[in-house]
Each structure stands twice: as C-alpha cells, then as structure tokens.
Design a protein around this motif. Structure first.
Motif, PDB file in Angstrom:
ATOM      1  N   ASP A 271       0.833  -1.202   0.000  1.00 54.63           N
ATOM      2  CA  ASP A 271       0.000   0.000   0.000  1.00 54.63           C
ATOM      3  C   ASP A 271       0.866   1.249   0.000  1.00 54.63           C
ATOM      4  O   ASP A 271       0.618   2.198  -0.755  1.00 54.63           O
ATOM      5  N   GLY A 272       1.881   1.246   0.871  1.00 50.67           N
ATOM      6  CA  GLY A 272       2.755   2.413   0.954  1.00 50.67           C
ATOM      7  C   GLY A 272       3.531   2.635  -0.326  1.00 50.67           C
ATOM      8  O   GLY A 272       3.661   3.764  -0.804  1.00 50.67           O
ATOM      9  N   ALA A 273       4.038   1.550  -0.910  1.00 53.70           N
ATOM     10  CA  ALA A 273       4.813   1.674  -2.143  1.00 53.70           C
ATOM     11  C   ALA A 273       3.948   2.186  -3.292  1.00 53.70           C
ATOM     12  O   ALA A 273       4.381   3.032  -4.100  1.00 53.70           O
ATOM     13  N   LEU A 274       2.716   1.683  -3.388  1.00 56.33           N
ATOM     14  CA  LEU A 274       1.818   2.120  -4.452  1.00 56.33           C
ATOM     15  C   LEU A 274       1.392   3.575  -4.252  1.00 56.33           C
ATOM     16  O   LEU A 274       1.214   4.319  -5.229  1.00 56.33           O
ATOM     17  N   ALA A 275       1.228   3.980  -3.001  1.00 56.85           N
ATOM     18  CA  ALA A 275       0.895   5.383  -2.731  1.00 56.85           C
ATOM     19  C   ALA A 275       2.035   6.300  -3.172  1.00 56.85           C
ATOM     20  O   ALA A 275       1.806   7.372  -3.734  1.00 56.85           O
TER      21      ALA A 275
END
Length: 329
Positions: A271-275
C-alpha cells in the motif's frame, strides 16, 4: 515442574477491543483471588498506558504496571508497559526490549510462551478480543506444556478475530464471555496432564530466550530453528527463517512473524509503495505540463506533453486499481 499447590499463573492477552474485555474480566475477580495474573495488551511502543489504573479501578484486585525483578504476587494484576515484553522469570516479572513479535512489543505470544516455560501445568492462558493472531501460538504452547487454554466467546468480543483464531487453531479448553472467566478461574482445580508429544521444548525455550534478550542482539536462528523461507522481515529487511510447517518465521535478529501477520505487514508495505508511486506519477504530470507550457511549440514541447499524457494514463489506471482492489489481507 511447579508444585501442584502453588498458585496458577494466569496470562491474559488482548488487542483491539481489549480494554473493554479486560475490565469485564477483572470486575468479576473476587478479593481473595489466589492466583497470579499478568496482562499484555497491544499498545503503541513509544506511547504511555493507563491500563493498570483502569483495571485497578474496575475491580477489587490491585493492578500495577509490571517492574522488572518485582515478585509476582497472587491476587495482584501485573500489567505490561509499552515497548517492553512482559515475561516470567521464576517467581519474578521480567521486562525485555527483545525483538518484536508480529510487529508488537509487548507481544502476547512472548508472554504466553514465557508462562508455558515457567509454570508448565500451573499455567493458564486467556485470549480476549483482538485482531490478527498474536497469542494463538503462545496459547498452544501453554496447552501443549500441560496448562489450560481459554478464549473469550467471539460473540462477546468487540473484535472476535483473535479469539476466533484460537478456537479454530488451538482447540481451547474453555470458551466463555469475559465476565464469566474470572469465576471459572476461582473454581479451577488444575490437575497435571501430560505435555503434548509434539511439543518442541528446545524451540520453545530458545524462543523464550530470544524474547528475554536485547532487541539489538543477533541470534543464530538459522542454525537452531529452520531453513531460509525466501521472504524478508518487514521490520529489518533480513532473511526470514521458516521455523515450522505452520508458516511461522523468524529473522536473524529475532523478529517473529506468523504467516497471517506477515501477510498483513506485506500488504501495508505494498500500500505504501503504491501510494508513493501514485504521488510520483502526479508530480511527473505536473512537472511535464509546466515544462510544456514554458517551451516553444515543437518537438521538445511535444515530448513534454507526451510524458504528461503517459503519466496521466498510468496514474488513472493505478488509482482505479487501488480503488477497486485495495491490498488488504
């Protein structure tokens, strides 16, 4: 092995919704409660906790924040503090900054495992409301060592996932509403029963050793506990060792993960990487448009416009995918 006349060591673990469950439990403990009780609740590592004061006001028994080296007294509720595992060392409390387990310190698994090692057939594990599965393996260790495993009834829990996992995976001895656990403990006549033949005592004691040590100490888990899994530790990025066939893992530093907790941690990182990727695409759109506006008509301006168009298309696709299929375990 503890004497059959010694008090029971009752270890209680909870996560989300745990304060409500704990207050319901201690409210029904009588003033003459003859056993030792220890409580671990998931809490922010760098925060403060008023849990001992809350429990102290909720019933007849005194509740104190545990101190390392303090004697474990029957009729007293010993509460874990933020950023420290609460463990049992003989008849004393031990507070440790050992490696996190499932991302938690204090960890319910660490407490339960310690009680299983120290109290054996005089151990009782109680798992209350919460999410995830921290505490399930520790509860299994208590039961396998000859102790008693108890879970809050899922219908009575604000968050039923944690006790539900225990009921499904451990096959607990008792399933009760929180308010009925205390009276049952008063009636409990724990007779010794043989430990499980499948119990790996060496692993149990070694993991207890890891929890009781410094979080910065490197442990030879690869040599002692299993084989490389191909996964990396979300806490430190080190290689994870598969320590059994139930998808439990540890890294060389000692961070412990169940398969369920590892999946949740990986989802959070994705989630963090995609954000970050989505933010970078929007920045690219803005920068390319700004450069195009300031450029003269021609090949260079066309190239900037193409960059902006491609980034916009990628951002639109990624945003739609995240909206429709969020990365949640």
């Amino acid at each position: 092995m503890p004497d059959s006349s010694s008090p029971l060591i009752v270890a209680v673990g909870a996560s989300a919704g745990g304060v409500e469950a704990l207050t319901a439990l201690v409210a029904h403990l009588p003033e003459n409660f003859p056993h030792v009780m220890l409580v671990a609740l998931h809490m922010p590592e760098n925060g403060t906790s008023a849990l001992a004061q809350i429990l102290d006001r909720s019933g007849l028994l005194p509740a104190v924040t545990a101190e390392s080296g303090a004697a474990l007294r029957p009729g007293v509720i010993h509460v874990a503090r933020p950023g420290r595992h609460l463990l049992v060392d003989g008849g004393e409390a031990l507070l440790s900054d050992g490696p996190t387990e499932n991302g938690h310190r204090p960890s319910i698994n660490a407490l339960f495992r310690s009680v299983a090692v120290s109290a054996e057939t005089r151990a009782v594990g109680v798992l209350l409301s919460g999410v995830g599965d921290d505490g399930v393996d520790g509860l299994a260790a208590i039961q396998a060592r000859g102790g008693i495993a108890i879970a809050q009834h899922p219908n009575d829990a604000v968050y039923p996932t944690l006790p539900g996992h225990a009921i499904e995976e451990v096959g607990v001895d008792h399933v009760l509403p929180a308010a009925r656990i205390g009276p049952m403990l008063m009636r409990m006549d724990q007779r010794p029963r043989p430990p499980s033949t499948s119990l790996d005592r060496e692993r149990l004691e070694f993991e207890n050793f890891i929890a009781s040590s410094s979080r910065f100490e490197r442990h030879p888990t690869a040599d002692h506990l299993g084989t490389p899994s191909g996964y990396v530790c979300p806490d430190c990025g080190g290689a994870l060792i598969a320590i059994d066939e139930k998808h439990n893992f540890r890294c060389h530093i000692g961070h412990a993960w169940t398969g369920h907790a590892l999946l949740e941690a990986q989802s959070s990182k994705i989630d963090g990487a995609l954000a970050v990727a989505l933010r970078s695409l929007h920045e690219r759109i803005h920068l390319a448009n700004s450069l195009a506006v300031k450029s003269r008509p021609g090949p260079l301006q066309d190239r900037y416009n193409l960059h902006a168009k491609e980034a916009l298309q990628a951002a639109t696709v990624l945003s739609a995918a995240l909206t429709q299929h969020p990365f949640e375990p």
